[in-house]
Design a protein around this motif. Structure first.
Motif, PDB file in Angstrom:
ATOM      1  N   UNK A 154      -6.075   8.209  -1.323  1.00  0.00           N
ATOM      2  CA  UNK A 154      -5.639   6.814  -1.324  1.00  0.00           C
ATOM      3  C   UNK A 154      -4.120   6.729  -1.446  1.00  0.00           C
ATOM      4  N   UNK A 155      -3.551   7.513  -2.354  1.00  0.00           N
ATOM      5  CA  UNK A 155      -2.106   7.469  -2.529  1.00  0.00           C
ATOM      6  C   UNK A 155      -1.371   7.933  -1.278  1.00  0.00           C
ATOM      7  N   UNK A 156      -1.926   8.938  -0.600  1.00  0.00           N
ATOM      8  CA  UNK A 156      -1.276   9.418   0.624  1.00  0.00           C
ATOM      9  C   UNK A 156      -1.404   8.398   1.758  1.00  0.00           C
ATOM     10  N   UNK A 157      -2.560   7.746   1.841  1.00  0.00           N
ATOM     11  CA  UNK A 157      -2.725   6.715   2.860  1.00  0.00           C
ATOM     12  C   UNK A 157      -1.809   5.527   2.572  1.00  0.00           C
ATOM     13  N   UNK A 158      -1.684   5.170   1.302  1.00  0.00           N
ATOM     14  CA  UNK A 158      -0.779   4.086   0.923  1.00  0.00           C
ATOM     15  C   UNK A 158       0.659   4.451   1.288  1.00  0.00           C
ATOM     16  N   UNK A 159       1.015   5.726   1.133  1.00  0.00           N
ATOM     17  CA  UNK A 159       2.352   6.174   1.497  1.00  0.00           C
ATOM     18  C   UNK A 159       2.562   6.065   3.009  1.00  0.00           C
ATOM     19  N   UNK A 160       1.509   6.380   3.766  1.00  0.00           N
ATOM     20  CA  UNK A 160       1.609   6.257   5.224  1.00  0.00           C
ATOM     21  C   UNK A 160       1.843   4.802   5.623  1.00  0.00           C
ATOM     22  N   UNK A 161       1.155   3.879   4.949  1.00  0.00           N
ATOM     23  CA  UNK A 161       1.359   2.452   5.225  1.00  0.00           C
ATOM     24  C   UNK A 161       2.789   2.061   4.884  1.00  0.00           C
ATOM     25  N   UNK A 162       3.303   2.590   3.774  1.00  0.00           N
ATOM     26  CA  UNK A 162       4.658   2.284   3.334  1.00  0.00           C
ATOM     27  C   UNK A 162       5.690   2.695   4.380  1.00  0.00           C
ATOM     28  N   UNK A 163       5.465   3.823   5.071  1.00  0.00           N
ATOM     29  CA  UNK A 163       6.403   4.285   6.084  1.00  0.00           C
ATOM     30  C   UNK A 163       6.516   3.305   7.247  1.00  0.00           C
ATOM     31  N   UNK A 164       5.469   2.514   7.482  1.00  0.00           N
ATOM     32  CA  UNK A 164       5.525   1.539   8.568  1.00  0.00           C
ATOM     33  C   UNK A 164       6.418   0.363   8.234  1.00  0.00           C
ATOM     34  N   UNK A 165       6.651   0.128   6.939  1.00  0.00           N
ATOM     35  CA  UNK A 165       7.377  -1.070   6.520  1.00  0.00           C
ATOM     36  C   UNK A 165       8.139  -0.749   5.246  1.00  0.00           C
ATOM     37  N   UNK A 166       9.444  -0.801   5.287  1.00  0.00           N
ATOM     38  CA  UNK A 166      10.261  -0.418   4.131  1.00  0.00           C
ATOM     39  C   UNK A 166       9.958  -1.260   2.901  1.00  0.00           C
ATOM     40  N   UNK A 167       9.478  -2.500   3.106  1.00  0.00           N
ATOM     41  CA  UNK A 167       9.239  -3.390   1.976  1.00  0.00           C
ATOM     42  C   UNK A 167       7.837  -3.236   1.394  1.00  0.00           C
ATOM     43  N   UNK A 168       6.995  -2.438   2.035  1.00  0.00           N
ATOM     44  CA  UNK A 168       5.589  -2.398   1.639  1.00  0.00           C
ATOM     45  C   UNK A 168       5.346  -1.613   0.355  1.00  0.00           C
ATOM     46  N   UNK A 169       6.124  -0.552   0.095  1.00  0.00           N
ATOM     47  CA  UNK A 169       5.829   0.337  -1.017  1.00  0.00           C
ATOM     48  C   UNK A 169       5.769  -0.357  -2.357  1.00  0.00           C
ATOM     49  N   UNK A 170       6.847  -1.072  -2.733  1.00  0.00           N
ATOM     50  CA  UNK A 170       6.856  -1.763  -4.022  1.00  0.00           C
ATOM     51  C   UNK A 170       5.825  -2.884  -4.032  1.00  0.00           C
ATOM     52  N   UNK A 171       5.659  -3.546  -2.905  1.00  0.00           N
ATOM     53  CA  UNK A 171       4.649  -4.603  -2.794  1.00  0.00           C
ATOM     54  C   UNK A 171       3.253  -4.048  -3.105  1.00  0.00           C
ATOM     55  N   UNK A 172       2.923  -2.889  -2.536  1.00  0.00           N
ATOM     56  CA  UNK A 172       1.608  -2.281  -2.748  1.00  0.00           C
ATOM     57  C   UNK A 172       1.376  -2.016  -4.236  1.00  0.00           C
ATOM     58  N   UNK A 198      -6.545   1.285  -7.646  1.00  0.00           N
ATOM     59  CA  UNK A 198      -6.393   2.212  -6.520  1.00  0.00           C
ATOM     60  C   UNK A 198      -6.713   1.536  -5.195  1.00  0.00           C
ATOM     61  N   UNK A 199      -7.826   0.825  -5.151  1.00  0.00           N
ATOM     62  CA  UNK A 199      -8.270   0.232  -3.890  1.00  0.00           C
ATOM     63  C   UNK A 199      -7.300  -0.835  -3.389  1.00  0.00           C
ATOM     64  N   UNK A 200      -6.678  -1.575  -4.302  1.00  0.00           N
ATOM     65  CA  UNK A 200      -5.741  -2.620  -3.889  1.00  0.00           C
ATOM     66  C   UNK A 200      -4.547  -2.039  -3.143  1.00  0.00           C
ATOM     67  N   UNK A 201      -4.246  -0.786  -3.369  1.00  0.00           N
ATOM     68  CA  UNK A 201      -3.121  -0.152  -2.671  1.00  0.00           C
ATOM     69  C   UNK A 201      -3.393  -0.003  -1.173  1.00  0.00           C
ATOM     70  N   UNK A 202      -4.651  -0.174  -0.791  1.00  0.00           N
ATOM     71  CA  UNK A 202      -5.021  -0.066   0.621  1.00  0.00           C
ATOM     72  C   UNK A 202      -5.291  -1.432   1.250  1.00  0.00           C
ATOM     73  N   UNK A 203      -4.869  -2.515   0.585  1.00  0.00           N
ATOM     74  CA  UNK A 203      -5.233  -3.829   1.113  1.00  0.00           C
ATOM     75  C   UNK A 203      -4.614  -4.098   2.485  1.00  0.00           C
ATOM     76  N   UNK A 204      -3.468  -3.491   2.773  1.00  0.00           N
ATOM     77  CA  UNK A 204      -2.836  -3.690   4.077  1.00  0.00           C
ATOM     78  C   UNK A 204      -2.952  -2.460   4.985  1.00  0.00           C
ATOM     79  N   UNK A 205      -4.010  -1.690   4.778  1.00  0.00           N
ATOM     80  CA  UNK A 205      -4.207  -0.497   5.604  1.00  0.00           C
ATOM     81  C   UNK A 205      -4.168  -0.811   7.086  1.00  0.00           C
TER      82      UNK A 205
END
Length: 350
Positions: A154-172, A198-205
């Motif tokens: 989950x953390x790695x997938x959340x990190x992948x989402x973060x790479x798509x959008x610079x503002x996503x990491x802290x938001x997640x 944990x699951x909320x970190x994937x809300x914008x998968x």
């Protein structure tokens, strides 16, 4: 092996203890007073109890009942000694929990043989119990390893989402923290609270499937672009569909449903009220709050009071009123997650 012998007659007690002591590896504690014996049993679990039936004050059946009332003695073999061959007495003793009987006068060889057989059963029971504990420990350890691996994925997938959008990491992370706090305030089980963090970190998968022209657009989206943006819920649901664990199933529900509204006017399916999974209803409030409190390409950040007023206004419309009420009860802790650099309300961001 430890044996407990109870007989109010001193001579009989000495004989029983002597027979037991003659067998290597057997240790006996002898008691003339049944109450004293029960007191000792409260502090120590014996491997075999031998008790006389005819004793003043408390007979052998009474002793057996007391011992069987203690879960630690549920499977300990108990032998009752009696000179009475009355069938009714023996049935009563068996119902009380007697394992076997010895007749008076006790034959030493019979005592050794019966005790040896019962102690063999006791050893087997103990070995099985130890094995069960060992297996339970192994299962628990394996479960922990699986949970750790799920968390890592989950953390790695959340990190992948973060790479798509610079503002996503802290938001997640903020949405995850707020969701966990709201779940805790709602009194939900500890595991639910841990899972939703944990699951909320994937809300914008699903945003990993959006074109950069929309995801990174430095301004408001057109109506057509908004329709494409809304597809991130469906894409996120597809990515996380058919999970076999509670955590992944929760992540699926959140990714798919966190833009549904309490009044049924949300997307992608127009679900309403309790038809929306509770986890998604919680994340919905946390997600919008964070959108209000942080700057976006198309708007400045709102201050805490303006954001609070907006969330309260949308209670019962966009949001589950119970989730909003829980958020309000922990408002100071939630506000502490944001630096006090926001501006007063500019526009409706919900």
């Amino acid at each position: 092996m430890d044996l407990c012998v109870i007989d109010d007659h001193r001579v009989n007690l000495g004989v029983l203890k002597g027979v037991i002591g003659s067998v290597p590896g057997w240790e006996a504690e002898a008691f003339q007073d049944p109450a004293e014996a029960l007191g000792r049993c409260a502090r120590k679990v014996f491997d075999l109890v031998i008790v006389d039936y005819q004793m003043p004050g408390m007979n052998g059946i009474d002793v057996i009942r007391h011992l069987r009332a203690d879960p630690r003695f549920e499977h300990v073999p108990i032998v009752m000694i009696t000179a009475d061959a009355d069938r009714g007495l023996r049935i009563e003793a068996i119902r009380a929990g007697a394992t076997d009987f010895l007749n008076k006068p006790v034959d030493p060889e019979e005592l050794r043989v019966r005790a040896a057989n019962l102690l063999a059963l006791r050893r087997a029971q103990t070995a099985l119990a130890d094995r069960a504990v060992h297996l339970a420990d192994e299962v628990a350890a394996a479960t922990r390893r699986i949970a750790q691996r799920e968390e890592e994925v989950i953390q790695r997938l959340a990190r992948a989402i973060e790479y798509r959008d610079d503002q996503t990491g802290e938001h997640i992370l903020r949405v995850a923290r707020i969701s966990g706090m709201v779940a805790g305030e709602l009194g939900l089980p500890q595991q639910f609270c841990a899972n939703i963090f944990l699951a909320a970190q994937l809300h914008d998968t699903g945003k990993i499937g959006l074109p950069d022209s929309i995801l990174l657009k430095p301004g408001r989206l057109t109506d057509d672009e908004i329709q494409v943006m809304r597809l991130h819920t469906v894409m996120g649901g597809e990515v996380l569909r058919d999970g076999t664990s509670d955590l992944i199933r929760m992540a699926h529900d959140i990714a798919l449903c966190h833009h549904e509204r309490w009044d049924g006017r949300g997307y992608p399916h127009g679900r309403m009220q309790e038809d929306i999974p509770l986890s998604a209803r919680i994340v919905s409030v946390a997600d919008v709050l964070d959108a209000l409190r942080t700057a976006r390409p198309y708007k400045p950040a709102w201050d805490a009071e303006a954001a609070r007023s907006e969330i309260e206004k949308l209670s019962g419309a966009a949001f589950d009123p119970a989730c909003v009420a829980a958020l309000m009860r922990i408002w100071p802790a939630v506000t502490a997650l944001y630096p006090d650099t926001s501006l007063p309300k500019q526009e409706n961001a919900a």
